[in-house]
Write an enzyme that holds these catalytic residues in place. Structure first.
Site, PDB file in Angstrom:
ATOM      1  N   HIS A  39      -4.783  -9.381   4.413  1.00 31.12           N
ATOM      2  CA  HIS A  39      -5.963  -8.627   4.830  1.00 31.12           C
ATOM      3  C   HIS A  39      -7.150  -9.567   4.988  1.00 31.12           C
ATOM      4  O   HIS A  39      -7.830  -9.870   4.007  1.00 31.12           O
ATOM      5  CB  HIS A  39      -6.284  -7.553   3.788  1.00 31.12           C
ATOM      6  CG  HIS A  39      -5.158  -6.603   3.557  1.00 31.12           C
ATOM      7  ND1 HIS A  39      -4.072  -6.929   2.783  1.00 31.12           N
ATOM      8  CD2 HIS A  39      -4.938  -5.351   4.024  1.00 31.12           C
ATOM      9  CE1 HIS A  39      -3.234  -5.904   2.773  1.00 31.12           C
ATOM     10  NE2 HIS A  39      -3.722  -4.943   3.520  1.00 31.12           N
ATOM     11  N   HIS A 288      -8.085  -5.012   9.252  1.00 28.47           N
ATOM     12  CA  HIS A 288      -7.749  -4.686   7.867  1.00 28.47           C
ATOM     13  C   HIS A 288      -6.466  -5.368   7.385  1.00 28.47           C
ATOM     14  O   HIS A 288      -6.505  -6.147   6.444  1.00 28.47           O
ATOM     15  CB  HIS A 288      -7.628  -3.165   7.688  1.00 28.47           C
ATOM     16  CG  HIS A 288      -6.997  -2.771   6.396  1.00 28.47           C
ATOM     17  ND1 HIS A 288      -7.724  -2.506   5.256  1.00 28.47           N
ATOM     18  CD2 HIS A 288      -5.696  -2.642   6.043  1.00 28.47           C
ATOM     19  CE1 HIS A 288      -6.899  -2.239   4.262  1.00 28.47           C
ATOM     20  NE2 HIS A 288      -5.661  -2.300   4.719  1.00 28.47           N
ATOM     21  N   GLU A 440      -6.377  12.258 -17.408  1.00 30.17           N
ATOM     22  CA  GLU A 440      -5.276  11.403 -17.868  1.00 30.17           C
ATOM     23  C   GLU A 440      -5.186  10.094 -17.091  1.00 30.17           C
ATOM     24  O   GLU A 440      -4.980   9.025 -17.669  1.00 30.17           O
ATOM     25  CB  GLU A 440      -3.931  12.140 -17.769  1.00 30.17           C
ATOM     26  CG  GLU A 440      -3.730  13.235 -18.800  1.00 30.17           C
ATOM     27  CD  GLU A 440      -4.354  14.559 -18.385  1.00 30.17           C
ATOM     28  OE1 GLU A 440      -4.997  14.630 -17.313  1.00 30.17           O
ATOM     29  OE2 GLU A 440      -4.195  15.544 -19.144  1.00 30.17           O
ATOM     30  N   HIS A 501       5.280  22.910 -19.055  1.00 28.18           N
ATOM     31  CA  HIS A 501       4.909  22.057 -20.183  1.00 28.18           C
ATOM     32  C   HIS A 501       6.116  21.405 -20.857  1.00 28.18           C
ATOM     33  O   HIS A 501       5.976  20.788 -21.904  1.00 28.18           O
ATOM     34  CB  HIS A 501       4.130  22.871 -21.229  1.00 28.18           C
ATOM     35  CG  HIS A 501       2.701  23.094 -20.833  1.00 28.18           C
ATOM     36  ND1 HIS A 501       2.343  23.649 -19.620  1.00 28.18           N
ATOM     37  CD2 HIS A 501       1.536  22.825 -21.481  1.00 28.18           C
ATOM     38  CE1 HIS A 501       1.019  23.712 -19.552  1.00 28.18           C
ATOM     39  NE2 HIS A 501       0.514  23.220 -20.666  1.00 28.18           N
TER      40      HIS A 501
HETATM   41  C1  LIG Z   1      -3.096   4.043  -4.332  1.00 29.94           C
HETATM   42  C2  LIG Z   1      -2.962   3.310  -3.043  1.00 29.94           C
HETATM   43  N1  LIG Z   1      -2.676   4.010  -1.916  1.00 29.94           N
HETATM   44  C3  LIG Z   1      -2.490   3.372  -0.752  1.00 29.94           C
HETATM   45  C4  LIG Z   1      -2.592   2.021  -0.673  1.00 29.94           C
HETATM   46  C5  LIG Z   1      -2.334   1.311   0.643  1.00 29.94           C
HETATM   47  N2  LIG Z   1      -3.611   0.790   1.189  1.00 29.94           N
HETATM   48  C6  LIG Z   1      -3.974  -0.467   1.016  1.00 29.94           C
HETATM   49  S1  LIG Z   1      -5.499  -0.806   1.643  1.00 29.94           S
HETATM   50  C7  LIG Z   1      -5.646   0.780   2.224  1.00 29.94           C
HETATM   51  C8  LIG Z   1      -6.893   1.186   2.968  1.00 29.94           C
HETATM   52  C9  LIG Z   1      -8.067   0.872   2.162  1.00 29.94           C
HETATM   53  O1  LIG Z   1      -9.239   1.131   2.821  1.00 29.94           O
HETATM   54  P1  LIG Z   1     -10.563   0.577   2.194  1.00 29.94           P
HETATM   55  O2  LIG Z   1     -10.544   0.760   0.738  1.00 29.94           O
HETATM   56  O3  LIG Z   1     -11.675   1.173   2.933  1.00 29.94           O
HETATM   57  O4  LIG Z   1     -10.475  -0.978   2.417  1.00 29.94           O
HETATM   58  P2  LIG Z   1     -10.959  -1.827   3.673  1.00 29.94           P
HETATM   59  O5  LIG Z   1      -9.932  -1.697   4.735  1.00 29.94           O
HETATM   60  O6  LIG Z   1     -12.261  -1.295   4.083  1.00 29.94           O
HETATM   61  O7  LIG Z   1     -11.018  -3.171   3.084  1.00 29.94           O
HETATM   62  C10 LIG Z   1      -4.532   1.537   1.880  1.00 29.94           C
HETATM   63  C11 LIG Z   1      -4.368   2.960   2.248  1.00 29.94           C
HETATM   64  C12 LIG Z   1      -2.894   1.330  -1.856  1.00 29.94           C
HETATM   65  N3  LIG Z   1      -2.990   0.006  -1.897  1.00 29.94           N
HETATM   66  N4  LIG Z   1      -3.089   1.992  -3.011  1.00 29.94           N
END
Ligand SMILES: Cc1ncc(C[n+]2csc(CCOP(=O)(O)OP(=O)(O)O)c2C)c(N)n1
Ligand SMILES: [Mg+2]
Length: 700
Positions: A39, A288, A440, A501
């Site tokens: 990224h 990204h 939690e 539960h």
């Molecule tokens: C819990 C979780 N769900 C999905 C992902 C996959 N994922 C990685 S980055 C991303 C998008 C993140 O967007 P943002 O936080 O706005 O980051 P930016 O692209 O702006 O750096 C996703 C969906 C992840 N790493 N963790």
């Protein structure tokens, strides 16, 4: 001054801020390109933010990245890992061994950056704690980092209140900074954690939200229209904005605003441009999650005034600049702190000793001297009740054993009730009982954060709701943190509460997780032994699974001692001469049922053995000789008894053994009726044992 407006043609020597920022950017771009995955866009956008924070504010000594009072920096948007690796490299952070002995070599070499995302590189895809020195917590699952940062901030408040003394008011005064993106903001866990942080008025906590309007699928308008500022104001946070991620003055002002705010956590909402400077990818999701491509990199470097064909280029003066900034400041602060701790040791030797032990994850001498023994009792007590007694006895002697529940301590019995234990709140950061609220998932991450600061945290809830916190628990295991999870209401034993539960598959889930020790003790004395094992763990989270209902306290003069628990499984009752025809294997509340069945079988002349198996993980760690002595391979007639799914049990009972188990979601009824319905009675177990002897696999 906006660094974006500085003429990129200025020579490096006249423009060291920009050169440093662009070095972070281009190292990130080149590393992602070389790996052909990763990224690049967010490190490019956030380089000035990270630069400003690290170079001007962060109290962190790259030469000693584990100094206890260092400020913590958490990269919650872990996909932007190259941002962190570039910083660790450029500031010269040193590698530290697993036992915190400084090694001296760089934590992240330029070679490691060139090998970003390759096997064994110190620069894995997402930042990993305990793998790369200077990484304060593992991030990647969005939301976890920010939630963990709340635990760090909590632990610092607790430490400060206990250990800062007259003349040493700043022994623990570190700040916690977390950088996060839209993903972290959307995840529920960050909302839980922010809500608690606001409630607790954690003024040492600063989140920087990268409000770039981009996630993977495109613009955030697809799925996210929250008014984040208003939301955080409602949580009780101090909210400020930086409208241009390239404006170092505005950034510095925002960080000072945070430092001056003494009664609330701070959120800095930052407008940035993902892929800043890349002519075709800036502000698009294309920046990204994939490399920019050689041509786009060249054009971005041109925009930065950077040599277009140089890869992994660190201009002269950049390393020196970081050394003069964060390096010098950090070392001075760190050295001063260690000089003061020497003084502190003279004035407060006992507290200093506590700190030393805590920081090395050691227990105080004599910590186990008051652990209770429980006399035999056919009626017995619930394991959650005996756990309460053992936990309280241990916690009295381990001052930094602190924790609580997600609003269930009256049920989980984890409250510390002795004099002075107190309740942790915004008005009393010294309390040892924590009220995590009904959160939690955040509780798990907060426990991780507390553990990362080296206090010994425990959290508790109903076992069924482990499903709500699996993401955090998995990170405890991945980070090798000795967090303690106490889960009660462990089976259909909860009776009338019914299927919502009643855990069924949760034991199997926990057993499938690497690096975690789960213990489901059979009676009060096994509970004591379980706590003994758990408290001595250094690198494994523990899950203690307890029953709500009373279970007999087994007569240890008649049956084997509970100390066998430490080996995971042990022979509790045996056939004459240790020569069984059939083995009954039970866990938790089902063990005493196995003992009853054993007595009946013995009376009928059947040679049976009972194995109490509180922990698969501890048993699997034993050598083969021991394992075979408990479960002799030649004895194929085996019956497991556990009020849960049989998933995985054939590992011990073999393909021909029989598993008394539950394959459905349970039911709502008094326990006695449920035990009958699901076959958890002596009669059924005896029948299963007999038919196993006749023909393993026969009893259906
Ligand atoms: C819990 C979780 N769900 C999905 C992902 C996959 N994922 C990685 S980055 C991303 C998008 C993140 O967007 P943002 O936080 O706005 O980051 P930016 O692209 O702006 O750096 C996703 C969906 C992840 N790493 N963790
Ligand atoms: Mg984003």
């Amino acid at each position: 001054m906006s660094v974006a407006t500085i003429s990129p043609t200025l020579p490096v020597s006249q423009n060291i801020d920009l050169a440093s920022i662009n070095t972070i950017r281009t190292l990130s771009m080149d590393a992602v390109q070389a790996a052909n995955s990763g990224h690049p866009g967010t490190p490019m956008a956030l380089a000035p933010v990270a630069y400003c924070l690290w170079q001007q504010f962060l109290r962190f000594d790259p030469q000693d990245p584990v100094w206890p009072n260092r400020d913590r920096f958490v990269l919650s948007n872990g996909h932007a890992s190259m941002l962190l690796y570039s910083l660790l490299h450029l500031t010269g952070v040193r590698a530290v061994s697993k036992d915190y002995e400084t090694l001296g070599e760089p934590s992240v070499s330029l070679d490691a950056i060139k090998n970003f995302r390759q096997l064994d590189s110190r620069c894995p895809g997402h930042p990993e704690y305990r793998w790369t020195s200077g990484v304060e917590t593992t991030t990647g699952p969005l939301g976890q980092g920010v939630a963990t940062s709340v635990g760090m901030a909590i632990a610092r408040q607790w430490l400060g209140t206990r250990y800062n003394r007259a003349g040493f008011e700043d022994l623990f005064d570190f700040n916690v900074y977390a950088l996060c993106g839209d993903g972290c903001m959307m995840e529920g866990i960050s909302n839980e954690a922010a809500s608690l942080a606001g409630h607790l008025r954690l003024s040492n906590l600063c989140w920087i939200y990268d409000n770039n309007h981009i996630t993977i699928e495109g613009n955030t308008s697809l799925a996210f229209t929250d008014d984040v500022a208003t939301r955080f104001i409602a949580y009780g946070w101090n909210v400020t904005r930086v409208g241009d991620a390239n404006d170092l003055d505005m950034l510095a002002r925002a960080f000072r605003t945070f430092q001056n705010c003494k009664d609330r956590p701070t959120l800095i909402i930052l407008d940035s441009h993902i892929g800043y400077g890349a002519p075709h990818k800036q502000d698009t999701s294309g920046a990204h999650g994939e490399p920019l491509g050689e041509e786009e990199i060249r054009l971005a470097k041109r925009n930065y005034g950077w040599p277009e064909d140089q890869k992994f280029y660190v201009p002269d003066g950049v390393y020196d600049h970081f050394r003069e900034g964060i390096g010098k400041r950090g070392k001075q602060l760190r050295d001063a702190w260690f000089a003061r701790i020497e003084e502190y040791r003279k004035q407060y030797p006992e507290l200093a000793e506590e700190l030393l032990r805590m920081q090395h994850r050691l227990l105080p001498l004599g910590w186990d001297r008051d652990l209770p023994e429980f006399p035999p009792d056919p009626k017995g007590i619930a394991t959650r009740e005996s756990s309460a007694k053992v936990l309280n006895a241990a916690a009295k002697n381990i001052p930094w054993l602190i924790g609580g529940a997600a609003d269930l301590s009256p049920s989980t019995k984890t409250r510390l009730v002795f004099d002075g234990a107190g309740d942790f709140s915004a008005d009393n950061y010294a309390g040892r009982n924590f009220h995590f609220g009904i959160r939690e998932h955040a509780m798990g991450a907060i426990l991780n954060g507390m553990s990362l600061v080296k206090v010994r945290p425990f959290g508790s809830g109903f076992f069924i709701f482990v499903d709500y916190m699996r993401g955090s628990l998995r990170l405890s295991a991945l980070m090798e943190l000795p967090v303690i999870y106490v889960f009660t209401h462990d089976s259909i034993g909860v009776g009338e509460d019914g299927p919502t539960h009643q855990p069924i598959e949760q034991l199997a889930h926990m057993r499938a997780m690497p690096g975690l020790i789960m213990i489901r003790p059979a009676d009060a004395n096994e509970v004591r032994e379980a706590w003994k094992v758990i408290l001595q763990l250094h690198h494994e989270p523990a899950v203690l699974v307890l029953a709500r209902q009373a279970v007999p306290t087994i007569d240890r003069t008649k049956y084997a001692p509970a100390s066998g628990l430490a080996r995971g499984a042990y022979i509790l009752a045996d056939a004459p001469n240790g020569d069984p025809e059939v083995i009954l294997i039970g866990t938790g509340s089902e063990v005493s049922l196995c003992v009853e069945a054993y007595e009946q079988l013995t009376n009928e002349g059947v040679r049976a053995r009972v194995v109490s198996m509180p922990s698969w993980e501890l048993f699997d760690d034993q050598d083969r000789t021991y394992r075979d002595s408990v479960l002799p391979p030649k004895v194929k007639a085996r019956v497991s008894v556990e009020q849960a799914s049989d998933f995985g049990w054939s590992k011990y009972t073999g393909s021909e053994g029989h598993n008394v188990c539950i394959e459905t979601f349970g039911a709502s009824a008094p326990l006695k009726q449920l035990q009958k319905k699901f076959g958890f009675n002596v009669e059924n177990i005896v029948a299963a044992a007999k038919s196993q002897i006749v023909s393993p696999g026969a009893h259906g």
